[in-house]
Each structure stands twice: as structure tokens, then as C-alpha cells.
Enzyme design. Sequence first.
Site, mmCIF file in Angstrom:
data_model
loop_
_atom_site.group_PDB
_atom_site.id
_atom_site.type_symbol
_atom_site.label_atom_id
_atom_site.label_comp_id
_atom_site.label_asym_id
_atom_site.label_seq_id
_atom_site.Cartn_x
_atom_site.Cartn_y
_atom_site.Cartn_z
ATOM 1 N N ASP A 1 -15.237 -1.955 2.924
ATOM 2 C CA ASP A 1 -13.916 -1.811 3.450
ATOM 3 C C ASP A 1 -13.004 -3.064 2.715
ATOM 4 O OD1 ASP A 1 -11.763 -1.522 5.381
ATOM 5 O OD2 ASP A 1 -12.255 -3.553 6.449
ATOM 6 N N ASP B 1 -9.552 -4.908 3.905
ATOM 7 C CA ASP B 1 -9.142 -5.947 4.673
ATOM 8 C C ASP B 1 -10.099 -6.683 5.741
ATOM 9 O OD1 ASP B 1 -6.670 -6.483 3.569
ATOM 10 O OD2 ASP B 1 -5.599 -4.890 4.660
ATOM 11 N N GLY C 1 -7.647 -1.541 10.097
ATOM 12 C CA GLY C 1 -8.057 -0.192 9.591
ATOM 13 C C GLY C 1 -7.406 0.816 10.109
ATOM 14 N N ARG D 1 -0.776 2.775 8.122
ATOM 15 C CA ARG D 1 0.598 2.028 8.213
ATOM 16 C C ARG D 1 1.535 2.826 9.418
ATOM 17 N NH1 ARG D 1 3.845 1.971 3.151
ATOM 18 N NH2 ARG D 1 1.777 1.162 2.240
ATOM 19 N N SER E 1 -5.785 1.150 3.038
ATOM 20 C CA SER E 1 -4.512 0.643 2.540
ATOM 21 C C SER E 1 -4.149 1.336 1.195
ATOM 22 C CB SER E 1 -4.590 -0.817 2.127
ATOM 23 O OG SER E 1 -3.430 -1.355 1.546
ATOM 24 N N ASN F 1 -1.870 -0.283 -0.471
ATOM 25 C CA ASN F 1 -1.927 -1.384 -1.507
ATOM 26 C C ASN F 1 -3.176 -2.025 -2.076
ATOM 27 O OD1 ASN F 1 1.131 -1.837 -1.304
ATOM 28 N ND2 ASN F 1 0.335 -2.073 1.009
ATOM 29 N N ASP G 1 -15.390 -4.431 8.888
ATOM 30 C CA ASP G 1 -14.892 -5.520 9.896
ATOM 31 C C ASP G 1 -14.467 -4.920 11.369
ATOM 32 O OD1 ASP G 1 -12.580 -4.988 8.610
ATOM 33 O OD2 ASP G 1 -11.643 -6.634 10.017
#
Length: 214
Positions: free
Chosen positions: A10, A12, A47, A50, A118, A120, A172
Site C-alpha cells: 500500500d 499512503d 485506503g 476519492r 490513489s 496520484n 495500514d
Amino acid sequence: MKNLEAVIFDLDGVIVFTDKFHFQAWKKIADKLEIYFDEEINNRLRGVSRMDSLEIILEEYEGEPLSRERKEELAEEKNEAYRELLKTMTPADVEDDVRETLAEIRRRGYGIALGSSSKNARFILERVGLMDAFDKISDGTNITKSKPDPEVFQKAARFLGKEPQKCLVVEDADAGITAGIAGGMQTAAIGDAVRSGKATYTLNKFRDLLEILV
Ligand code: B16
Ligand code: MG
């Protein structure tokens, strides 16, 4: 278990920590709509895609229902603010522990992929100088369902050419651990995801991975 051949990370909350940027960018939207928003609500966005994040924020909204187009505009506005904040990131935003452990995992011969919700993800990896640390990238641009659906990790395993049960998902977020289990993968929890006790392994520090990936 074990008999591992690859690791799917993962982004972030595992490799980088952009929570504060997500918070600042969503706060701008929440303030505009006069919605209450705090760190606790922000934690629920981990996770989550958006648009699903926006829906969580809108739980506190008391105004007229918003159209699909308006929601898309708001999500886009959040993303612009978020990307501006991401531009401040540099290689110094990755802990030495993470960079060195990734290099050692590669030296030990494991396949390495990213499995992030993401859109991004590539932008972030470029900013922090980690593009070369990953063999394959599965992210928000190649999925239709976000975690806890296993799609992002199943695609990562396919990109690597590895069977799911030989992949270790490092996460996480609870939604991410659930996704890894649903995809038939072994899982390692770090940070918040440790609490639920659902993962195959738990990590106190990122480098604890080296004890699993012998
Ligand atoms: P974006 P991960 C997730 O990344 C974040 O944890 C989550 O907070 C965010 O909403 C989601 O990506 C979508 O991000 O707006 O950049 O497409 O934890 O799956 O790496
Ligand atoms: Mg995460």
C-alpha cells in the site's frame, strides 16, 4: 504459511504519509460546505477512493442534496489542492528504514509491486524518488472497485505474474487487510491495521518485513 515470492505495498500510511495533505485539502471543501470535519473523520478515509471519501465527508452535510456533477467538481477541487501540497514532497519524505528495506527485499529476489487506491500514486513515487523501487504499479487508475475489494491487489499480482497466495500485502488500513485476505493473499499489518488482529503478520517497524521475507 509463507512460501512467498512477492510483496505488494500500500502507499499512503506504509511507504509515505500524506494524511496531513488529504486532511488539509478535504478541510477546504468541508469549510466551503460548512461541514464539520476533523482528524477522526479523516482517519476513516484511509485506503478509500476519492469519491467514496467525499461521500463519508458529506455524512455531516445538512444542505440540499448535491448533484453528481457538483460532487465531481468538489472531488476535483480537493484533488487540485492535494496535488499542490504533494508538490512540496521530496526524497527526504521517505524514511531511511523504508528505502533500505525495499532495496534489501529486492536483493533477496522478491517481486515488488504497489497496490494503492490513489490516482496520484505515480506522481507521489516520482516526487519521493521511489519509482525504481517497484517492479509493477497497480493503482487507482487501473481499478473499478476500491478496497476492501481485492481488485487492486489481484491486478498487482497479475502484473507481477505471481500466484496470490505467494504474495504478501502490506497495509495500514483495515479495508486493505480485508482486501488482501479476500484476494487470497498473505497480509502484514502496520500502524492502525494492527489493532484488528486480522492480518497474518504484524509489523512494529517497516524493517520487521526482513524477518518474514527471509
Ligand atoms: P487519490 P492508499 C489512498 O491511498 C488513501 O489512503 C486515501 O485516503 C485516498 O482517498 C485514496 O488513496 C485515493 O487517493 O484521491 O489520490 O486518488 O492508502 O490506497 O495508497
Ligand atoms: Mg494506506
